[in-house]
Design a protein around this motif. Structure first.
Motif, short mmCIF file in Angstrom:
data_model
loop_
_atom_site.label_atom_id
_atom_site.label_comp_id
_atom_site.label_asym_id
_atom_site.label_seq_id
_atom_site.Cartn_x
_atom_site.Cartn_y
_atom_site.Cartn_z
N ASP A 118 0.95 -1.23 0.12
CA ASP A 118 -0.07 -0.12 0.07
C ASP A 118 0.76 1.50 0.03
O ASP A 118 2.21 1.14 0.14
N GLU A 119 0.19 2.51 -0.01
CA GLU A 119 0.95 3.55 -0.23
C GLU A 119 2.16 3.92 1.03
O GLU A 119 3.09 4.13 0.77
N GLU A 120 1.54 3.61 2.27
CA GLU A 120 2.33 3.81 3.36
C GLU A 120 3.73 2.68 3.34
O GLU A 120 4.67 3.15 3.45
N GLU A 121 3.23 1.61 2.95
CA GLU A 121 4.39 0.61 3.13
C GLU A 121 5.45 0.68 1.98
O GLU A 121 6.74 0.67 2.10
N GLU A 123 6.42 3.96 1.06
CA GLU A 123 7.13 4.90 1.39
C GLU A 123 8.07 4.35 2.41
O GLU A 123 9.42 4.68 2.31
#
Length: 305
Positions: A118-121, A123
């Motif tokens: 996902d986006e957080e992972e 990053e």
């Protein structure tokens, strides 16, 4: 009359042919053809004897260099283009990876997920590999499931000489140069539950490490070659106040797809380990082509006669 004059003036070729008087028309010499250059044909054949001799010399010189350096030094080499493979201590699997394990953690999480990160992972993965951010690695280690999940990942992808660090200490992961090369092969060639997109992500991040961390096996690169790598370095206060310093990665260029892992421990300082790794890598990169030489021979004149 004007039309006739205009046609006469406009036709100089006609003047040459018709002319005036009774003399013969001038003879135009035929065009002379330039001699045809015939390219010589050569075939290249492997020079196995020369390759063996070069390998013996390189092994000797690397061994002599390593003996002059501090601590333990082990390395493994595989060129995917020529198939050349060699190493020294490349199956010693008690070498601390330190931050080198961050690639493992990202790869293991991708291995678990069918839809990618996902986006957080994503990053967190960028910070882990490009910047070697430890807090990002702590978060991802927890998400992947810690040492138990990492053991499953290592088993699934065939890394039998790698053991995850105890508890929350991912930096204590131990491995061998041979397993670092196995991991690189999985990332390059695919299979083992990692999609092409997963592999592009990891290798892409390894190719974009920030400049102050681009040392190590990149010293094997020739001008114009591209390197993708991950380095690790950590003080070991309970091991004679020494350092473990490691580097592994891929160097790609014309006629070369080099996978290289160099690991050190018991180093008196971080800089000493870096210098040793780059000395080994530079010697290998400079002399790798000598290990698969070819001999040119003229082509048969009429191979079908």
């Amino acid at each position: 009359m004007r039309a006739e004059w205009a046609s006469w003036v406009a036709g100089p070729a006609l003047v040459l042919v018709v002319g005036c008087g009774t003399g013969r028309a001038p003879v135009v010499p035929a065009a002379v053809k330039a001699p045809v250059k015939v390219a010589r044909c050569f075939l290249k054949f492997p020079n196995k004897r020369g390759g063996r001799a070069a390998r013996i010399r390189l092994d000797r010189d690397l061994s002599q260099y390593v003996r002059t350096r501090s601590g333990r030094v082990v390395y493994g080499v595989l060129d995917l283009v020529t198939g050349v493979r060699f190493g020294q201590g490349d199956h010693e699997h008690d070498m601390i990876t330190a931050s080198g394990a961050k690639v493992d953690i990202v790869s293991a999480l991708l291995h678990q997920r069918s839809g990618g990160l996902d986006e957080e992972e994503r990053e967190l993965a960028e910070r882990m590999i490009r910047e070697s951010d430890n807090k990002a690695a702590d978060a991802m280690w927890s998400r992947v499931g810690g040492g138990g999940a990492m053991s499953e990942f290592y088993r699934d992808v065939g890394l039998r000489e790698t053991t995850p660090g105890p508890g929350i200490y991912w930096g204590g992961t131990k491995t061998s140069p041979a397993d670092r090369i196995r991991l690189l092969k999985v990332l390059i060639k695919g299979g083992k539950g990692l999609s092409a997109g997963d592999r592009r992500l990891v290798l892409g991040l390894m190719g974009q490490v920030q400049s102050d961390q681009a040392w190590g096996v990149s010293a094997a690169a020739r001008p114009g070659d591209r390197a993708a790598l991950k380095n690790g370095w950590t003080p070991r206060p309970f091991e004679h106040n020494s350092w473990a310093v490691t580097s592994y990665g891929r160097v790609v260029g014309p006629g070369r797809d080099l996978l290289l892992s160099v690991q050190t421990d018991q180093q008196p300082a971080e800089g000493t380990g870096i210098e040793t790794i780059e000395g080994v890598a530079r010697m290998i990169g400079t002399r790798l082509d000598d290990l698969s030489p070819t001999t040119p021979r003229s082509c048969p004149r009429n191979p079908f006669a």
